[in-house]
Design an enzyme around this catalytic site. Structure first.
Site, PDB file in Angstrom:
ATOM      1  N   LYS A 171      29.920 -24.636 -37.950  1.00 46.80           N
ATOM      2  CA  LYS A 171      29.859 -23.549 -37.749  1.00 46.80           C
ATOM      3  C   LYS A 171      30.962 -22.619 -37.254  1.00 46.80           C
ATOM      4  O   LYS A 171      31.941 -23.358 -36.655  1.00 46.80           O
ATOM      5  CB  LYS A 171      28.643 -23.124 -36.666  1.00 46.80           C
ATOM      6  CG  LYS A 171      27.205 -23.057 -37.214  1.00 46.80           C
ATOM      7  CD  LYS A 171      26.138 -22.654 -36.272  1.00 46.80           C
ATOM      8  CE  LYS A 171      24.573 -23.116 -36.815  1.00 46.80           C
ATOM      9  NZ  LYS A 171      23.744 -22.428 -35.921  1.00 46.80           N
TER      10      LYS A 171
ATOM     11  N   ARG B  53      20.728 -31.013 -35.915  1.00 44.75           N
ATOM     12  CA  ARG B  53      20.499 -30.506 -37.115  1.00 44.75           C
ATOM     13  C   ARG B  53      22.037 -30.323 -37.886  1.00 44.75           C
ATOM     14  O   ARG B  53      22.808 -29.658 -37.560  1.00 44.75           O
ATOM     15  CB  ARG B  53      19.995 -29.095 -37.055  1.00 44.75           C
ATOM     16  CG  ARG B  53      19.681 -28.208 -38.511  1.00 44.75           C
ATOM     17  CD  ARG B  53      18.888 -27.131 -38.353  1.00 44.75           C
ATOM     18  NE  ARG B  53      18.674 -26.412 -39.870  1.00 44.75           N
ATOM     19  CZ  ARG B  53      19.550 -25.721 -40.420  1.00 44.75           C
ATOM     20  NH1 ARG B  53      20.622 -25.394 -39.764  1.00 44.75           N
ATOM     21  NH2 ARG B  53      18.969 -25.125 -41.348  1.00 44.75           N
TER      22      ARG B  53
END
Length: 294
Positions: free
Chosen positions: A239, A273
């Site tokens: 991210k 995740r």
């Protein structure tokens, strides 16, 4: 709830092992579990994760499982900042295609669906036996989601997000980030418990309506979320909190992802995740080996 109250509750918290029900079986969350991302969207922020063809979907599902992943998390709506909105029918069409392939090729896999729409969640569970609902909005983008989760009787992942994927990164602000996020979850948990929903998993929502500083404040204090009495999921894979900080691209962010995943493990996270399942399972093995020496 102020910060002093949070710290007091944390001091009183007893660490107990968690399990969740998946397809009528119990999955222990000790050791921590790996959720592998399967994006069947054409516009996810990490281009290498986009799987559009049948061959790509099959290969990705097998790779997740062969590399040690415990859960396949399938998503058909990109939640990246400024993502293009996709209507419900298109999301359902994409998921029917992807889930039909997964159920045919790996019928025993534990599958979660990444959706904020109640009707989509119901379709995935009722038609394809999906085991977990992963909702980036924690019910905020569909007022029927909570009652649907209660009726479906499956584990539910609640993510904290300020705004929507289209607006969440437009100058997010908080008076007290940690207190507000924890109170947000406390209110949601109370409502879900009143509906009879017990299998809840908390995702603080890295990158969902947070600045770079907000993300690292949450990371530094992840253990605070233990007071909510639910398993904790962290989704930081490649991210912007990694690649913007380091001045790199998502393609170059594996090392940073592994570093943050390791920090999250040391702070008590139960599910990671990720895009890169092999690297994550290796981090967990090292973390477990260290803990066995204590």
């Amino acid at each position: 709830m102020n910060e002093h109250n949070i710290r007091q509750l944390m001091n009183d918290e007893i660490n107990t092992p968690y399990s969740i029900r998946t397809n009528d079986t119990l999955m222990s969350l000790s050791p921590p579990r790996v959720m592998g991302i399967l994006n069947i969207t054409p516009d996810s922020f990490y281009a290498s994760s986009r799987k559009q063809t049948e061959k790509e979907i099959i290969r990705r599902a097998f790779d997740i499982l062969h590399e040690g992943g415990d859960i396949i998390d399938i998503g058909a709506y990109s939640s990246r900042p400024d993502a293009t909105d996709v209507d419900e029918q298109e999301e359902m069409r994409r998921l029917r295609t992807g889930l039909s392939i997964i159920m045919r090729e790996v019928p025993n896999a534990i599958v979660s669906v990444d959706t904020f729409r109640a009707d989509v969640a119901a379709m995935c569970v009722e038609e394809y036996g999906v085991a977990i609902i992963n909702d980036i909005s924690a019910g905020n983008m569909d007022c029927h989601m909570f009652e649907t989760v209660a009726r479906l009787n499956v584990p539910y992942i609640l993510t904290h997000m300020q705004g929507t994927p289209q607006t969440m990164q437009q100058a997010p602000q908080y008076d007290n980030l940690r207190v507000e996020v924890i109170q947000y979850f406390a209110d949601k948990i109370e409502k879900l418990h009143s509906l009879g929903v017990c299998d809840l998993i908390i995702d603080p929502g890295f990158g969902f309506g947070k600045t770079l500083a907000h993300n690292y404040e949450l990371l530094a204090h992840l253990e605070d979320f233990k007071l909510l009495g639910c398993p904790l999921l962290a989704g930081v894979s490649r991210k912007s909190m990694i690649y913007n900080l380091l001045g790199i691209t998502p393609d170059e962010a594996l090392n940073g992802t592994t570093v943050i995943n390791t920090i999250a493990l040391m702070k008590g996270v139960h599910i990671l995740r990720v895009h890169d399942v092999k690297a994550c399972t290796e981090a967990i093995k090292i973390y477990q080996a260290m803990n066995q020496q204590e």
